[in-house]
Motif scaffolding. Structure first.
Motif, mmCIF file in Angstrom:
data_model
loop_
_atom_site.group_PDB
_atom_site.id
_atom_site.type_symbol
_atom_site.label_atom_id
_atom_site.label_comp_id
_atom_site.label_asym_id
_atom_site.label_seq_id
_atom_site.Cartn_x
_atom_site.Cartn_y
_atom_site.Cartn_z
ATOM 1 N N THR A 178 59.475 -16.766 -26.175
ATOM 2 C CA THR A 178 59.589 -16.003 -27.400
ATOM 3 C C THR A 178 59.190 -14.527 -27.079
ATOM 4 O OG1 THR A 178 58.932 -15.512 -29.767
ATOM 5 C CG2 THR A 178 57.503 -16.453 -28.386
ATOM 6 N N ASP B 48 53.030 -8.123 -32.250
ATOM 7 C CA ASP B 48 53.510 -8.591 -31.016
ATOM 8 C C ASP B 48 52.529 -8.767 -29.802
ATOM 9 O OD1 ASP B 48 52.636 -6.042 -30.587
ATOM 10 O OD2 ASP B 48 54.550 -4.864 -29.936
ATOM 11 N N TYR C 116 56.873 -6.383 -39.490
ATOM 12 C CA TYR C 116 57.595 -7.272 -38.435
ATOM 13 C C TYR C 116 56.598 -8.500 -38.059
ATOM 14 C CZ TYR C 116 61.204 -3.986 -38.768
ATOM 15 O OH TYR C 116 62.363 -3.147 -39.177
ATOM 16 N N ASP C 117 56.751 -9.814 -38.402
ATOM 17 C CA ASP C 117 56.253 -10.639 -37.959
ATOM 18 C C ASP C 117 56.867 -11.671 -37.354
ATOM 19 O OD1 ASP C 117 54.196 -12.621 -38.588
ATOM 20 O OD2 ASP C 117 53.873 -12.523 -40.704
ATOM 21 N N VAL C 118 56.212 -12.816 -36.609
ATOM 22 C CA VAL C 118 56.945 -13.668 -35.841
ATOM 23 C C VAL C 118 58.300 -14.273 -36.464
ATOM 24 C CG1 VAL C 118 56.521 -15.978 -34.868
ATOM 25 C CG2 VAL C 118 54.747 -14.371 -34.890
ATOM 26 N N GLY C 119 59.250 -14.203 -35.526
ATOM 27 C CA GLY C 119 60.461 -14.474 -36.008
ATOM 28 C C GLY C 119 61.251 -13.334 -36.324
ATOM 29 N N ARG C 120 60.966 -12.344 -36.775
ATOM 30 C CA ARG C 120 61.397 -11.126 -37.062
ATOM 31 C C ARG C 120 61.216 -9.851 -35.997
ATOM 32 N NH1 ARG C 120 60.363 -14.970 -40.251
ATOM 33 N NH2 ARG C 120 58.735 -13.549 -41.509
ATOM 34 N N THR D 76 56.973 -11.319 -26.868
ATOM 35 C CA THR D 76 55.227 -11.018 -27.055
ATOM 36 C C THR D 76 54.918 -10.322 -25.932
ATOM 37 O OG1 THR D 76 53.059 -12.127 -27.137
ATOM 38 C CG2 THR D 76 54.720 -13.131 -25.325
ATOM 39 N N GLN E 31 64.059 -10.454 -30.727
ATOM 40 C CA GLN E 31 64.879 -11.562 -31.056
ATOM 41 C C GLN E 31 66.536 -11.486 -30.989
ATOM 42 O OE1 GLN E 31 62.880 -13.942 -31.351
ATOM 43 N NE2 GLN E 31 63.471 -14.665 -33.362
ATOM 44 N N PRO F 286 53.276 -14.772 -31.108
ATOM 45 C CA PRO F 286 52.614 -15.887 -32.109
ATOM 46 C C PRO F 286 50.941 -16.148 -31.566
ATOM 47 C CG PRO F 286 54.666 -16.734 -31.178
ATOM 48 C CD PRO F 286 54.579 -15.481 -30.405
ATOM 49 N N TYR G 271 67.038 -11.719 -27.168
ATOM 50 C CA TYR G 271 66.761 -13.225 -26.829
ATOM 51 C C TYR G 271 68.092 -13.838 -27.205
ATOM 52 C CZ TYR G 271 63.691 -17.157 -26.573
ATOM 53 O OH TYR G 271 63.324 -18.480 -26.221
#
Lengths: 164, 419
Positions: B357, B65, B95-99, B359, B333, B69, B336
């Motif tokens: 997004t 985070d 937990y990676d970008v998108g999740r 972060t 997310q 990204p 968002y």
């Protein structure tokens, strides 16, 4: 453990963002971290520190972020010991865990000035300002922590099965 | 012997019938957390230990985070190191970008912390989960490494300060104002090494999200943790987000506290922390003329849906000042998506804001809104240290989402009740 060095002194609430700014946290290279240590409040810190120098500071040293990069950068800069009036708690345990020597002693941190030559005995909790010949005493670490320091930090303690 | 709520949890997790302040104990951990900045150092230490597996692949948690990204090649390498480690060790909660979302908003949302848990995280704002009646605290990477290897951490049992809350908050006043008010009162080391325990009838009048914001900034007063009692709201929140069973601990009625403060929530006004310490607080009506260049609404402190909704209520149908850049960062997310579905994002964009997004980005001067020399930001983030959001000659003013939104419109620090 005994230390002797020249003092570099700072004030209260020196936070981990100035010890090592976040813009440099995209690396875990200790030399690179050391090269940026303290740069936001003391641009020439990295150039003027000699191996073994002692850092003295005021209240709540190392407050803010939990970044272990902060004690790592200080240690890699060559600082042998940090004496402060008080330490922020995460910085305090990070220092013990990575083997950066620290001592909490408000009287010493108040009296010792920039550029003084200082000697310290970590086991006995005794600090001597060789420039003024004043001696200060503080509580040594409890045995649990002394053992961890003697082992060389938390990782070494676990390696020796001397943790849990 | 009587114990505080924190001491009760620590005793249970150390397998002891009682603990007292100052005692050194070894605690079993329900969760060990790291992010893309702190985990790489922890992984290096984990490998030094010689550990071959993590103590529990369901309890180790990593969230990309801070500089994700990926803001640059080095940040990409750090995230890759975390990703590879989690793949190797079959870590369930990576937990990676998108999740991902900002870790301290994400973990409660995913139900990964429940009342009675003991949690460490290699991030100072791990104290957030005290809002749910858990013991949780920030540590460094070496503690994270040892936690991942052994499932344990050493602690000195803290003494505590009690904050007895009464009354309820006025309109436009939120959890952020409460915690800034408290830090202004006790100072950035006012709770050093200690617990902050919140109690009193006023707790029921605070939403879970207000409590999360308050516990989140306990570290800004130097505290080890900031904890709330578990009530119906907590249990309802946890039931909605987690399958795990909460374990409810309560402070003994005769527990000892170093200090007791009474806080009347109805008396708290919108509050701003001036540079360069969170303790430099003024009520918004005493802020004076502070012209700003940027507003940031987001972070682990104030990136919840409730925060965005409070900002949107003020921004709806209005335009931000021409000279202001306003950056809105939903913390997860899910937040968002909900902000899109309910029209908040439309309100923000029509007002002239940018919506990012999830972060941590600008909060720690990473990316997505860095300040130049001489620039000023009003931010709903948690720290306003020298250089925190960019240049050492920039300034950060900490405030609630309502104050930040009002300030974006006015182009200077402004009172949401008067905009």
């Amino acid at each position: 453990m005994k230390f002797q060095g020249t003092v570099i002194k700072y004030g209260d609430n020196v936070d981990t963002d100035v010890i090592i700014p976040a813009r440099h946290l995209n690396t875990i290279d200790v030399k690179e971290l050391a090269s940026h240590c303290m740069e936001d409040i003391d641009k020439d810190f990295h150039k003027k520190i000699k191996e073994g120098d002692i850092m003295v500071a005021g209240l709540n040293f190392g407050c803010g972020s939990s970044r272990e990069h902060a004690p790592i950068a200080i240690k890699a800069s060559g600082i042998s010991l940090v004496i402060a009036k008080s330490f922020a708690r995460i910085f305090y345990r990070n220092s013990i865990n990575i083997g950066l020597a620290i001592l909490e002693c408000p009287e010493a941190a108040e009296a010792i000035e920039n550029g003084h030559e200082v000697q310290a005995d970590l086991d006995a909790g005794v600090i001597t300002d060789l420039t003024t010949s004043k001696t200060f005493t503080t509580n040594p670490f409890p045995p649990f922590i002394q053992k961890m320091i003697t082992n060389g930090g938390l990782v070494a303690s676990i390696q020796k099965s001397d943790f849990c | 012997m009587a114990m505080t709520m924190t001491q009760k949890i620590l005793a249970a997790k150390a397998g002891l019938s009682e603990v007292k302040a100052g005692q050194l104990i070894l605690v079993d951990l329900d969760r060990v957390l790291g992010n893309d900045i702190t985990s790489p150092v922890a992984i290096r230490e984990f490998e030094k230990i010689g550990a071959t597996k993590v103590y529990d692949k369901d309890k180790v948690t990593m969230v990309m985070d801070h500089f994700a990204p990926n803001k640059d090649i080095k940040a990409a390498a750090q995230c890759k190191m975390c990703r590879d480690f989690c793949n190797t060790h079959e870590v369930t909660h990576f937990y990676d970008v998108g999740r991902m979302g900002i870790e301290h908003a994400l973990l409660p949302e995913k139900g990964l912390v429940v009342p009675g848990d003991a949690v460490i995280g290699a991030d100072s704002h791990t104290c957030t989960y005290g809002a749910l009646g858990a013991f949780s605290t920030g540590v460094g990477s070496t503690d994270m490494a040892c936690g991942m290897a052994t499932g344990k951490a050493w602690f000195k049992v803290p003494s505590a300060i009690k904050f007895v809350l009464k009354g309820k908050l006025n309109k436009y006043v939120s959890g952020k104002d409460v915690i800034l008010h408290i830090i202004g009162k006790i100072g950035v080391d006012g709770a050093l090494y200690r617990s902050m325990e919140f109690t009193g009838e006023g707790v029921a009048a605070l939403s879970i999200y207000d409590r999360l914001t308050i516990s989140n900034m306990a570290i800004e007063a130097g505290a080890k943790n900031g904890i709330f009692p578990v009530d119906e709201q907590t249990l309802a929140y946890v039931a909605e987000h987690s399958d795990r069973k909460p374990v409810v601990f309560e402070a003994d009625a005769d527990a000892e506290y170093d200090e007791v403060y009474e806080i009347d929530l109805g008396q708290i006004k919108s509050t701003v922390a001036f540079p360069h310490l969170p303790e430099n607080t003024r009520t918004v009506d005493e802020a004076g003329e502070v012209v700003i260049d940027q507003v940031v609404i987001g972070s682990c402190t104030n990136g919840h849906y409730k925060d965005l909704a409070e900002a949107a209520e003020i921004l709806k149908g209005r335009k931000i000042a021409d000279h202001v850049r306003a950056i809105i960062i939903p913390a997860t997310q899910d937040i968002y998506l909900k902000a899109i579905e309910t029209g908040l994002v439309k309100i923000f964009i029509e007002a002239g804001c940018v919506v990012s997004t999830p972060t941590c980005g600008p909060c720690l001067g990473g990316h997505m809104g860095i300040l130049a020399a001489g620039e000023r930001a009003v931010a709903t983030t948690n720290r306003n240290f020298v250089g925190r959001m960019g240049h050492v000659e920039s300034e950060v003013y900490l405030a609630s989402p309502a104050v930040a939104a009002a300030s974006a419109i006015a182009g200077k620090i402004a009172d949401p009740a008067k905009i």
